[in-house]
Design a protein around this motif. Structure first.
Motif, PDB file in Angstrom:
ATOM      1  N   GLN A 166       0.832  -1.202   0.000  1.00  0.00           N
ATOM      2  CA  GLN A 166       0.000   0.000   0.000  1.00  0.00           C
ATOM      3  C   GLN A 166       0.864   1.250   0.000  1.00  0.00           C
ATOM      4  O   GLN A 166       0.589   2.209  -0.726  1.00  0.00           O
ATOM      5  CB  GLN A 166      -0.914   0.029   1.223  1.00  0.00           C
ATOM      6  N   ILE A 167       1.899   1.242   0.812  1.00  0.00           N
ATOM      7  CA  ILE A 167       2.804   2.393   0.866  1.00  0.00           C
ATOM      8  C   ILE A 167       3.474   2.600  -0.486  1.00  0.00           C
ATOM      9  O   ILE A 167       3.523   3.710  -1.012  1.00  0.00           O
ATOM     10  CB  ILE A 167       3.850   2.205   1.980  1.00  0.00           C
ATOM     11  N   ASP A 168       3.983   1.514  -1.061  1.00  0.00           N
ATOM     12  CA  ASP A 168       4.648   1.600  -2.365  1.00  0.00           C
ATOM     13  C   ASP A 168       3.690   2.108  -3.445  1.00  0.00           C
ATOM     14  O   ASP A 168       4.059   2.946  -4.274  1.00  0.00           O
ATOM     15  CB  ASP A 168       5.215   0.241  -2.777  1.00  0.00           C
ATOM     16  N   ASP A 169       2.454   1.612  -3.445  1.00  0.00           N
ATOM     17  CA  ASP A 169       1.472   2.039  -4.438  1.00  0.00           C
ATOM     18  C   ASP A 169       1.140   3.520  -4.283  1.00  0.00           C
ATOM     19  O   ASP A 169       0.998   4.239  -5.276  1.00  0.00           O
ATOM     20  CB  ASP A 169       0.188   1.205  -4.330  1.00  0.00           C
ATOM     21  N   THR A 170       1.025   3.975  -3.045  1.00  0.00           N
ATOM     22  CA  THR A 170       0.735   5.386  -2.800  1.00  0.00           C
ATOM     23  C   THR A 170       1.871   6.264  -3.308  1.00  0.00           C
ATOM     24  O   THR A 170       1.641   7.294  -3.958  1.00  0.00           O
ATOM     25  CB  THR A 170       0.496   5.636  -1.295  1.00  0.00           C
ATOM     26  N   VAL A 171       3.100   5.863  -3.035  1.00  0.00           N
ATOM     27  CA  VAL A 171       4.262   6.624  -3.512  1.00  0.00           C
ATOM     28  C   VAL A 171       4.325   6.597  -5.033  1.00  0.00           C
ATOM     29  O   VAL A 171       4.541   7.629  -5.679  1.00  0.00           O
ATOM     30  CB  VAL A 171       5.572   6.076  -2.892  1.00  0.00           C
ATOM     31  N   ASN A 172       4.115   5.436  -5.630  1.00  0.00           N
ATOM     32  CA  ASN A 172       4.151   5.327  -7.095  1.00  0.00           C
ATOM     33  C   ASN A 172       3.070   6.184  -7.751  1.00  0.00           C
ATOM     34  O   ASN A 172       3.302   6.799  -8.792  1.00  0.00           O
ATOM     35  CB  ASN A 172       4.004   3.871  -7.524  1.00  0.00           C
ATOM     36  N   ASP A 173       1.877   6.233  -7.140  1.00  0.00           N
ATOM     37  CA  ASP A 173       0.807   7.084  -7.665  1.00  0.00           C
ATOM     38  C   ASP A 173       1.198   8.557  -7.606  1.00  0.00           C
ATOM     39  O   ASP A 173       0.944   9.311  -8.540  1.00  0.00           O
ATOM     40  CB  ASP A 173      -0.490   6.870  -6.881  1.00  0.00           C
ATOM     41  N   ALA A 174       1.815   8.965  -6.509  1.00  0.00           N
ATOM     42  CA  ALA A 174       2.234  10.361  -6.365  1.00  0.00           C
ATOM     43  C   ALA A 174       3.306  10.723  -7.389  1.00  0.00           C
ATOM     44  O   ALA A 174       3.277  11.810  -7.974  1.00  0.00           O
ATOM     45  CB  ALA A 174       2.746  10.617  -4.950  1.00  0.00           C
ATOM     46  N   VAL A 175       4.244   9.829  -7.626  1.00  0.00           N
ATOM     47  CA  VAL A 175       5.300  10.069  -8.615  1.00  0.00           C
ATOM     48  C   VAL A 175       4.688  10.161 -10.012  1.00  0.00           C
ATOM     49  O   VAL A 175       5.025  11.057 -10.797  1.00  0.00           O
ATOM     50  CB  VAL A 175       6.384   8.975  -8.546  1.00  0.00           C
ATOM     51  N   ALA A 176       3.766   9.263 -10.327  1.00  0.00           N
ATOM     52  CA  ALA A 176       3.119   9.290 -11.645  1.00  0.00           C
ATOM     53  C   ALA A 176       2.334  10.583 -11.837  1.00  0.00           C
ATOM     54  O   ALA A 176       2.375  11.184 -12.919  1.00  0.00           O
ATOM     55  CB  ALA A 176       2.201   8.081 -11.802  1.00  0.00           C
ATOM     56  N   ARG A 177       1.631  11.027 -10.780  1.00  0.00           N
ATOM     57  CA  ARG A 177       0.874  12.279 -10.864  1.00  0.00           C
ATOM     58  C   ARG A 177       1.817  13.459 -11.088  1.00  0.00           C
ATOM     59  O   ARG A 177       1.557  14.326 -11.922  1.00  0.00           O
ATOM     60  CB  ARG A 177       0.051  12.473  -9.588  1.00  0.00           C
ATOM     61  N   ALA A 178       2.930  13.489 -10.390  1.00  0.00           N
ATOM     62  CA  ALA A 178       3.902  14.578 -10.547  1.00  0.00           C
ATOM     63  C   ALA A 178       4.484  14.584 -11.953  1.00  0.00           C
ATOM     64  O   ALA A 178       4.655  15.648 -12.556  1.00  0.00           O
ATOM     65  CB  ALA A 178       5.009  14.449  -9.511  1.00  0.00           C
ATOM     66  N   ARG A 179       4.760  13.414 -12.499  1.00  0.00           N
ATOM     67  CA  ARG A 179       5.302  13.346 -13.870  1.00  0.00           C
ATOM     68  C   ARG A 179       4.290  13.824 -14.895  1.00  0.00           C
ATOM     69  O   ARG A 179       4.651  14.466 -15.885  1.00  0.00           O
ATOM     70  CB  ARG A 179       5.745  11.923 -14.187  1.00  0.00           C
ATOM     71  N   ARG A 180       3.006  13.495 -14.675  1.00  0.00           N
ATOM     72  CA  ARG A 180       1.965  13.966 -15.603  1.00  0.00           C
ATOM     73  C   ARG A 180       1.859  15.480 -15.586  1.00  0.00           C
ATOM     74  O   ARG A 180       1.526  16.100 -16.589  1.00  0.00           O
ATOM     75  CB  ARG A 180       0.608  13.368 -15.224  1.00  0.00           C
ATOM     76  N   GLU A 181       2.110  16.078 -14.420  1.00  0.00           N
ATOM     77  CA  GLU A 181       1.959  17.525 -14.280  1.00  0.00           C
ATOM     78  C   GLU A 181       3.158  18.311 -14.789  1.00  0.00           C
ATOM     79  O   GLU A 181       3.063  19.519 -14.958  1.00  0.00           O
ATOM     80  CB  GLU A 181       1.707  17.877 -12.818  1.00  0.00           C
TER      81      GLU A 181
END
Length: 89
Positions: free
Chosen positions: A14-29
């Motif tokens: 869960q922690i890894d998925d949350t971090v990966n989602d945040a990184v993906a969101r930052a890259r999209r932005e």
């Protein structure tokens, strides 16, 4: 160590998925760079030249960017991948 009904390693996943989602969101932005728009893609208002110089690839005016940032902040506080077990604690 498993906790509750979760399987071994589920909490770390869960922690890894949350971090990966945040990184993906930052890259999209991230701005694609290059020449930005002269007018906001949301409201059509002109984007000041100085803003276009400072932010390569800018697509939104200041007001629309502030609204987009606020909407992102409002949604960012939720761990959408959390299991019901972890939410009950």
């Amino acid at each position: 160590m498993a906790s509750g009904w979760a399987r071994e390693g589920a909490v770390q996943e869960q922690i890894d998925d949350t971090v990966n989602d945040a990184v993906a969101r930052a890259r999209r932005e991230l701005a694609p760079g290059g020449v930005g728009l002269t007018h906001c893609e949301e409201c059509g208002e002109p984007i000041p030249e100085r803003r276009r110089e400072l932010i390569p690839g800018v697509r939104l005016c200041v007001a629309c960017q502030a609204e987009a940032d606020e909407a992102e902040r409002a949604a960012a506080g939720f761990n959408r991948r959390a299991s019901k077990d972890s939410q009950l604690r």
